[in-house]
Design a protein around this motif. Structure first.
Motif, short mmCIF file in Angstrom:
data_model
loop_
_atom_site.label_atom_id
_atom_site.label_comp_id
_atom_site.label_asym_id
_atom_site.label_seq_id
_atom_site.Cartn_x
_atom_site.Cartn_y
_atom_site.Cartn_z
N THR A 200 22.73 136.69 21.43
CA THR A 200 23.16 136.18 20.15
C THR A 200 24.69 136.23 19.98
N ILE A 201 25.04 137.57 20.01
CA ILE A 201 26.51 137.89 19.91
C ILE A 201 27.37 137.19 20.64
N ILE A 202 27.16 137.18 21.96
CA ILE A 202 28.18 136.33 23.08
C ILE A 202 28.18 134.78 22.49
N GLY A 203 26.56 134.22 22.16
CA GLY A 203 26.42 132.87 21.87
C GLY A 203 27.17 132.49 20.82
N VAL A 204 27.39 133.38 19.72
CA VAL A 204 28.29 133.22 18.42
C VAL A 204 29.57 133.29 18.36
N VAL A 205 30.08 134.05 19.17
CA VAL A 205 31.56 134.43 19.25
C VAL A 205 32.47 133.37 20.00
N TYR A 206 31.69 132.64 20.69
CA TYR A 206 32.51 131.69 21.48
C TYR A 206 32.43 130.10 20.71
N ILE A 207 31.71 130.07 19.63
CA ILE A 207 31.44 128.80 18.82
C ILE A 207 32.63 128.02 18.63
N PRO A 208 33.64 128.84 18.07
CA PRO A 208 34.75 127.81 17.49
C PRO A 208 35.71 127.33 18.60
N TYR A 209 35.82 128.18 20.07
CA TYR A 209 36.19 127.35 20.95
C TYR A 209 35.44 126.20 21.47
N VAL A 210 34.38 125.95 21.15
CA VAL A 210 33.72 124.70 21.80
C VAL A 210 33.63 123.77 20.52
N ALA A 211 33.16 124.20 19.44
CA ALA A 211 33.09 123.20 18.36
C ALA A 211 34.28 122.62 17.83
N ARG A 212 35.56 123.29 17.76
CA ARG A 212 36.95 122.56 17.46
C ARG A 212 36.94 121.28 18.38
N PRO A 213 37.09 121.41 19.67
CA PRO A 213 37.35 120.25 20.18
C PRO A 213 36.32 119.12 20.30
N ILE A 214 35.07 119.51 20.06
CA ILE A 214 33.94 118.53 19.72
C ILE A 214 34.11 117.85 18.49
N ARG A 215 34.27 118.52 17.68
CA ARG A 215 34.82 118.07 16.03
C ARG A 215 35.83 117.11 16.32
N GLY A 216 36.81 117.52 17.09
CA GLY A 216 37.80 116.48 17.28
C GLY A 216 37.73 115.33 17.98
N GLN A 217 36.78 115.53 18.99
CA GLN A 217 36.43 114.13 19.86
C GLN A 217 35.67 113.25 18.78
N VAL A 218 34.65 113.93 17.93
CA VAL A 218 33.93 113.06 17.05
C VAL A 218 34.67 112.33 15.92
N LEU A 219 35.47 112.95 15.59
CA LEU A 219 36.79 112.41 14.58
C LEU A 219 37.12 111.11 15.07
N ALA A 220 37.63 111.45 16.60
CA ALA A 220 38.25 110.40 17.02
C ALA A 220 37.34 109.11 17.42
N MET A 221 36.12 109.44 17.89
CA MET A 221 35.12 108.56 18.05
C MET A 221 34.68 107.61 16.94
N ARG A 222 34.49 108.27 15.73
CA ARG A 222 34.22 107.72 14.22
C ARG A 222 35.27 106.68 13.96
N GLU A 223 36.45 106.75 14.50
CA GLU A 223 37.63 105.61 14.21
C GLU A 223 37.61 104.64 15.04
N ARG A 224 36.69 104.64 16.29
CA ARG A 224 36.77 103.56 17.23
C ARG A 224 36.01 102.40 16.58
N GLU A 225 36.55 101.08 16.97
CA GLU A 225 35.75 99.77 16.52
C GLU A 225 34.41 99.71 16.69
N PHE A 226 33.74 100.36 18.01
CA PHE A 226 32.46 100.09 18.10
C PHE A 226 31.51 100.99 17.09
N VAL A 227 32.17 102.13 16.73
CA VAL A 227 31.40 102.80 15.43
C VAL A 227 31.44 102.01 14.21
N ARG A 228 32.85 101.34 13.81
CA ARG A 228 32.77 100.52 12.92
C ARG A 228 31.88 99.31 12.90
N ALA A 229 31.84 98.76 14.20
CA ALA A 229 30.92 97.49 14.22
C ALA A 229 29.41 97.93 13.90
#
Lengths: 320, 337
Positions: free
Chosen positions: B200-229
């Motif tokens: 649990t401890i190791i699983g939690v402490v690394y979350i920010p390092y992975v969640a941040r880039p994924i969030r960024g990707q989702v943000l970028a994808m959200r603006e793509r036109e196929f998502v708007r479509a």
């Protein structure tokens, strides 16, 4: 071509600049300002203007992919500007949008057939029927039958745009807003896709709002054309009238910038002074006055209304 | 877009299949997978080795044990003859798989058997913690990136709080505290010394390092036109997230998996080395290194063997991660990094 299918009244879109704590009413971008438009059933209305004039924002607001900050969008029996997104979902099949970039508007991880079927799936059409409709549409937009199983990366820009068109038509919409649908394509492909637009319009009885910055393209497809400048419509007229006899100085300048391929081109070249003004600091009076070759004192103080002159509408104190 | 342009296929292949084919052709993936496969097999066969081949109990001290080697009887632990004559020198490697192949540790336990049992714990904790990090990060990244606004603001600030601490400092502090008290989350109760704690401890402490880039990707994808479509067709939020955005975020997630497992494994070893991870008499590569610390001058193999395993596993996982990344995005390889 008699009843308006879409009436836009005082439609505006303002962006307030700044972060959560630094927003101030001073820094407002008026992307679209109090636009009034009527789009008749079965017609193609072209919207032209330089980049940044608000034409794409207007198009996206019509299909509610952008939230209007004011005004009404009356589409058949609905006010699209007022409906909640949830309530709008079932109505979305009646109006569809076609995007500019065919490389970005198809999900790279899904088969073409599935992409065209997706809108039908969303609206609960049965699987077999979806497949039949999708295959039929792909054929009608001029793609091979085996396109159904392929992926977007296997297609060229023009072919992709055909897929985008097929997807937009899957729900059998009444109105299609096309935002620069050919500007990302090679010139040789543009004509093919434009002709496809025209053919499909007849076949499906479609009404188009066709946004472009290329005057040649717009003239080719449009029945009427609206010219936008800095978030406002400055002139609206039948396509031929507008090209033969532009009344607004901005339209004149825009048309004179469009090259012609014959020797009979004796028109004077109008070169506008300066750039498009910053939309945060809009000029007082007529928004075009700092660049207008005919500007007078009144243009700096009083904003001209869009007035009817014959069959057309012009927003200028001194129309020709 | 990136991965589609460069791969041209004669037959219709999904981007995922193209990536798999590229991965199968990549020598690095075969090398790393065979290393990892061997290590996993060895770990699985730990009981076989301990009970049948070496006939030893890796968890019990055998201070008075003797073995017969080349006709001579030697005791496993000899009193030290150097320095002050305190402590013991355990038997060194015999290179005989039936008797103390890698020698014994300070308590006369078979190092080889402990190493194999330790592999099980380290691999299990590393993999579980890595997967927990990935799954939670994906969830947080999708929600924050898709909902934006205040949801994103709250989630991002929570991640920032975790991020503000150095990973090891946070993991060590949490371990020290929870090791004695245990951890209770709702109906889950992890007692002191439970393996679930380091996971649990190791699983939690690394979350920010992975969640941040994924969030960024989702943000970028959200603006793509196929998502708007998709929005334009009237699709529900769940449809947009799971059918349009998620499949396009998965490549980034897949690349993270081997890297995060390697990192979690290293962290587990560090915690166990500090005696705040896997608790004795259980073994992990970290605890064995700790056991070997006192014997570093006389029997360096006790610390070296698990150290080597850690290096080998981490290197193989990273190599595999590189191969996966290049298979999913051929442009990175062309760039040469």
């Amino acid at each position: 071509m008699s009843n308006p299918i879409l009436s836009i009244r005082n439609l505006s879109k303002n962006y307030i600049l700044g972060g959560a704590f630094t927003k101030s009413s001073k820094d407002v971008v008026h992307a679209v300002e109090k636009v009034n438009l009527e789009i008749m059933e079965g017609e193609t209305l072209g919207i032209v203007g330089e980049s940044g004039c608000g034409k794409s924002t207007l198009g996206r607001m019509i299909v509610r992919l952008e939230e209007p900050t004011g005004g009404e969008i009356i589409f058949e029996d609905l006010d699209l500007a007022k409906e909640s997104h949830r309530a709008l979902r079932t109505h979305r099949k009646r109006f569809q949008m076609i995007f500019q970039d065919p490389y970005a508007s198809l999900n790279p991880r899904r088969q073409i057939g599935k992409i065209v079927e997706e809108p039908l799936r969303v609206h609960g059409v049965a699987k077999q029927e979806r497949k039949r409709v999708a295959q039929d549409l792909l054929r009608r937009v001029g793609l091979d039958a085996n396109a159904y199983e392929k992926y977007p990366h296997e297609f060229s820009g023009g072919q992709r745009q055909r897929v985008v068109i097929a997807r937009a038509l899957a729900l059998n919409p009444r109105l299609v807003v096309a935002d620069e649908p050919v500007s990302a394509l090679d010139v040789s492909i543009q004509a093919q896709v434009l002709n496809l637009f025209k053919d499909l319009q007849k076949e499906f009885n479609l009404t188009y709002v066709f946004i472009a910055h290329d005057l040649g393209v717009v003239r080719h497809v449009s029945d009427r054309i609206a010219v936008m400048y800095l978030g406002k419509i400055v002139e609206l007229a039948d396509a031929n009238d507008l090209y033969e006899h532009p009344m607004h100085p901005y339209t004149k300048a825009l048309l004179s910038a469009n090259p012609r391929m014959d020797d009979s081109d004796t028109r004077e070249r109008i070169i506008l002074k300066g750039d498009i003004p910053n939309p945060i600091n809009r000029p007082s009076g007529c928004v075009f006055n700092p660049r207008c070759p005919k500007a007078q004192e009144i243009c700096k103080t009083e904003s001209p209304q869009l007035i009817n002159i014959g069959k057309r509408q012009v927003s200028c104190h001194f129309p020709e | 877009m990136s991965l589609n342009e460069s791969a041209s296929a004669i037959f219709s292949e999904s981007p995922g299949k193209i990536a798999l084919r590229t991965l199968a052709r990549d020598k690095r993936s075969w090398i790393s997978l065979s290393i990892l496969g061997t290590i996993i097999l060895l770990a699985l066969f730990a009981p076989l080795y301990a009970h049948i081949i070496a006939k030893t109990d890796p968890f019990a001290s055998t201070l008075n044990a003797t073995i017969t080697l080349h006709g001579k009887t030697i005791s496993v632990l000899e009193p030290s003859t150097t320095g002050l004559g305190l402590g013991v020198t355990p038997i060194g490697p015999t290179w005989n798989i039936h008797k103390y192949f890698l020698g014994a540790d300070g308590q006369g336990r078979d190092v080889m058997a402990r190493l194999l049992y330790g592999s099980r714990n380290t691999l299990f904790i590393g993999t579980s913690a890595g997967l927990i990090t990935i799954i939670l990060s994906l969830l947080i990244g999708l929600i924050a990136g898709y909902r934006r606004g205040w949801v994103d603001a709250v989630l991002s600030r929570i991640l920032d709080v975790i991020w503000a601490f150095p990973v090891y400092l946070l993991a060590i502090s949490l371990s020290v505290v929870l090791l004695t008290s245990g951890l209770k989350i709702g109906f889950l109760h992890f007692g002191p010394g439970s393996m679930a704690l380091p996971i649990t401890i190791i699983g939690v402490v690394y979350i920010p390092y992975v969640a941040r880039p994924i969030r960024g990707q989702v943000l970028a994808m959200r603006e793509r036109e196929f998502v708007r479509a998709a929005v334009g067709t009237g699709a529900k939020h769940s449809t947009i997230v799971f059918r349009e955005i998620l499949p396009n975020v998965m490549p980034a997630v897949l690349v993270f998996i081997p890297i995060m497992i390697a990192l979690s494994m290293l962290t587990e070893s560090a915690l166990s080395f500090l005696s705040i991870g896997v608790q004795p008499p259980s073994a992990s590569w970290g605890t064995i290194i700790n056991d070997g610390l006192a014997l570093l001058y006389t029997r360096p193999i006790v610390a070296l063997a698990p150290g080597l395993m850690i290096v080998l596993t981490a290197a193989a996982l990273n190599l595999y991660g590189d191969a996966v990344r290049d298979a999913l995005d051929p442009k990175t390889r062309a760039r040469g990094d």
